[in-house]
Design a protein around this motif. Structure first.
Motif, PDB file in Angstrom:
ATOM      1  N   ASN A 217     -77.287  38.544  44.490  1.00 39.29           N
ATOM      2  CA  ASN A 217     -77.459  39.877  43.770  1.00 39.29           C
ATOM      3  C   ASN A 217     -78.019  40.902  44.630  1.00 39.29           C
ATOM      4  O   ASN A 217     -77.717  41.964  44.639  1.00 39.29           O
TER       5      ASN A 217
ATOM      6  N   TYR B  13     -66.178  45.134  38.679  1.00 38.17           N
ATOM      7  CA  TYR B  13     -67.222  44.192  38.634  1.00 38.17           C
ATOM      8  C   TYR B  13     -67.405  43.898  37.181  1.00 38.17           C
ATOM      9  O   TYR B  13     -67.648  42.658  36.536  1.00 38.17           O
TER      10      TYR B  13
ATOM     11  N   ALA C  50     -66.759  40.813  35.112  1.00 37.49           N
ATOM     12  CA  ALA C  50     -67.984  39.944  34.497  1.00 37.49           C
ATOM     13  C   ALA C  50     -67.755  39.506  32.972  1.00 37.49           C
ATOM     14  O   ALA C  50     -67.985  38.387  32.458  1.00 37.49           O
TER      15      ALA C  50
ATOM     16  N   GLY D 231     -65.877  36.208  34.626  1.00 37.42           N
ATOM     17  CA  GLY D 231     -67.289  35.568  34.706  1.00 37.42           C
ATOM     18  C   GLY D 231     -67.466  34.802  33.288  1.00 37.42           C
ATOM     19  O   GLY D 231     -68.054  33.682  33.442  1.00 37.42           O
TER      20      GLY D 231
ATOM     21  N   MET E 280     -64.701  39.685  42.424  1.00 37.14           N
ATOM     22  CA  MET E 280     -64.497  38.513  42.014  1.00 37.14           C
ATOM     23  C   MET E 280     -65.258  37.524  42.693  1.00 37.14           C
ATOM     24  O   MET E 280     -65.909  36.615  42.349  1.00 37.14           O
TER      25      MET E 280
ATOM     26  N   GLN F  94     -68.085  38.078  44.436  1.00 33.75           N
ATOM     27  CA  GLN F  94     -69.388  38.526  44.022  1.00 33.75           C
ATOM     28  C   GLN F  94     -69.755  37.650  42.803  1.00 33.75           C
ATOM     29  O   GLN F  94     -70.993  37.238  42.648  1.00 33.75           O
ATOM     30  N   LEU F  95     -69.002  37.634  41.918  1.00 37.20           N
ATOM     31  CA  LEU F  95     -69.425  37.010  40.518  1.00 37.20           C
ATOM     32  C   LEU F  95     -69.790  35.488  40.669  1.00 37.20           C
ATOM     33  O   LEU F  95     -70.645  35.084  39.874  1.00 37.20           O
TER      34      LEU F  95
ATOM     35  N   SER G 177     -73.152  36.114  41.388  1.00 35.22           N
ATOM     36  CA  SER G 177     -74.010  36.860  40.462  1.00 35.22           C
ATOM     37  C   SER G 177     -74.289  35.919  39.249  1.00 35.22           C
ATOM     38  O   SER G 177     -75.397  36.336  38.581  1.00 35.22           O
TER      39      SER G 177
ATOM     40  N   GLU H  20     -75.355  36.775  30.888  1.00 33.14           N
ATOM     41  CA  GLU H  20     -74.284  37.998  31.460  1.00 33.14           C
ATOM     42  C   GLU H  20     -75.001  39.132  31.407  1.00 33.14           C
ATOM     43  O   GLU H  20     -74.862  39.966  32.717  1.00 33.14           O
TER      44      GLU H  20
ATOM     45  N   THR I  44     -75.991  40.995  35.103  1.00 35.49           N
ATOM     46  CA  THR I  44     -75.292  42.194  35.270  1.00 35.49           C
ATOM     47  C   THR I  44     -76.379  43.253  35.506  1.00 35.49           C
ATOM     48  O   THR I  44     -76.390  44.334  36.434  1.00 35.49           O
TER      49      THR I  44
END
Length: 481
Positions: free
Chosen positions: A45, A65, A69, A73, A245, A247-248, A251, A280, A284
């Motif tokens: 993150n 993103y 998410a 996500g 995606m 990165q999720l 994260s 979530e 985020t």
């Protein structure tokens, strides 16, 4: 003396059930949320999110993103937590208990944190080194050209910092779910969030000198949040989507075996859907604020060129910015690297827990022994990875075009290959073998409402596997992203 086998078997079964009921669990939903958020709010993150946002058009990346998410996500997160709670097993054994023909998937799920743990602690050691540098008044030296390269190529210093960071992680996991992971998360996560908000606000107030064009933090913030669609092509849009995606995974800590393991400690009577939604939201917000912390400051002092420094942003560009701030930069530098250190620790202990919990569930060994075994293995592999920048240095071209050393190869195998494979297989298992109803029933067994139910079913059966397959093809270099 004769022994009644049936009675003995019944006794064994009863003992097994009793042992399963004794399995550790988080004391409250908030404890679970903070631990899960602590796992997710790590270097991914704070380090990776800002440079991807800067690379991929700022606001465009943020919009994509956020959409992912709430769809992709959410699908993986609720699936993994539900699998863990339903089976009351760690990632190594949970898949086999869900469906006996899919037990092999647990081996892949366990291999991921096993691969990540050594090099994550190496990077955690790097963060610790920079924190020590700033708190001892050596922040100016840490901003000098070549400082980072000199440090990581040193034969002994990176190993020492790696050992300290790994030892701290092992101590937390050794203490268990309640006294270790949950207790520390309840302290560190509020402090971490306070640091993130404070540094973000400060970053927005920055103003550069006339020599740097008088750029302000607000100017950098607008670069970050306003979508830049100039010259964007369909291929560029695909690249941004795949970056978001990928990165999720970082994260929200999915496809690493972590959320399955943490889900196994989540109480049956607790509201699973509400907790997933909180994770979530928390993750985020922190990911977004990570960009607010870093991108405006980089823009003020280094301009758009500084924003394109990629992974070197954390250890090369950021120290230079603190040096530009003068005395106040030393203070901000201490707070910043302490915050990153907290984030790295809450993530590393979840990675270690996924491995340790699997060893306990599979072989029945004690937590003390499992932690010691994995700690020694991670140390040995970590030392080898540290030596990859000196004695074992070489350059290797990966299929995705990246020139890699040992750390990069381990990262590529775990994050670019095994994680997409695990996520694809999980979607197939849930979507087509045990059916989405299995997850929906588990998530709503206390009468909760399953929001986004239709979306979940469509995502897990069709959309998510296709997107993940494209991501995997890109990682393998079969398609160019």
């Amino acid at each position: 003396m004769s022994v009644n086998i049936l009675d003995y078997g019944g006794f064994t079964a009863k003992m097994r059930v009793k042992m399963e009921h004794k399995r550790n669990s988080f004391s409250s939903s908030i404890g679970f949320v903070l631990a899960a958020a602590g796992s997710a709010v790590g270097l991914g993150n704070i380090w990776r999110f800002p440079y991807l946002a800067a690379k991929d058009g700022g606001g465009l990346f943020l919009v994509i993103y956020l959409v992912l998410a709430l769809t992709f996500g959410f699908t993986l997160l609720v699936s993994e937590v539900s699998i863990g709670r339903k089976t009351h097993q760690s990632c190594l054994t949970a898949y086999g208990k869900l469906n006996k023909n899919w037990g092999w998937l647990g081996s892949i799920a366990s291999a991921i944190p096993f691969l990540i743990m050594p090099y994550y602690c190496v990077i955690g050691g790097w963060v610790l080194k920079y924190f020590v540098a700033f708190i001892t008044g050596q922040g100016l030296e840490a901003s000098a050209d070549g400082y980072f390269t000199t440090f990581i190529s040193s034969p002994f210093e990176p190993i020492v910092y790696n050992l300290i960071f790994l030892a701290a992680t092992c101590v937390v996991v050794y203490r268990g779910v309640n006294k270790g992971i949950e207790a520390l998360s309840k302290v560190l996560m509020p402090v971490l969030l306070l640091f993130v908000v404070g540094i973000s606000i400060y970053s927005l107030t920055l103003k550069g000198s006339a020599e740097t064009g008088g750029r302000t933090g607000i100017d950098g913030f607008l670069v970050y949040v306003v979508p830049n669609l100039e010259g964007i092509t369909a291929h560029d849009f695909l690249v941004v989507t795949m970056d978001a995606m990928g990165q999720l995974f970082y994260s929200i800590s999915v496809a690493m075996g972590i959320m399955v393991t943490y889900g196994s400690y989540f109480k049956d009577k607790s509201n699973l859907m509400k907790s997933v939604n909180r994770i979530e939201i928390f993750d985020t917000i922190v990911a977004f604020l990570a960009g607010v912390m870093i991108i405006p400051a980089v823009y003020v002092f280094l301009g758009e060129e500084g924003m394109s420094q990629g992974p070197g942003l954390m250890f090369v560009a950021i120290p230079k910015i603190f040096a530009e701030m003068g005395i106040v930069g030393r203070v901000i530098g201490c707070v910043f690297f302490l915050m990153v250190l907290f984030a790295a620790l809450t993530s590393s202990m979840s990675i270690l827990e996924a491995v340790v919990s699997g060893m306990i569930d599979k072989s029945g060994i004690t937590r003390k022994k499992a932690t010691a075994i994995e700690g020694v293995v991670a140390l040995v592999l970590g030392v080898v990875i540290c030596m990859g920048y000196n004695l074992f240095y070489f350059e290797f071209s990966l299929p995705n075009g990246v020139t890699a050393q040992l750390l990069d190869i381990a990262d590529y195998l775990s994050n670019n290959i095994l994680m997409p494979v695990l996520a694809i297989c999980t979607c197939i298992l849930i979507g087509w073998i045990v059916k989405p109803k299995t997850i929906i029933d588990e998530a709503t067994k206390n009468g909760e409402k399953f929001g986004r139910k239709t979306l979940y079913i469509v995502m897990v059966k069709v959309i998510a596997p296709i997107m993940l397959f494209v991501l995997l093809l890109g990682s393998l270099g079969i398609i160019k992203l």
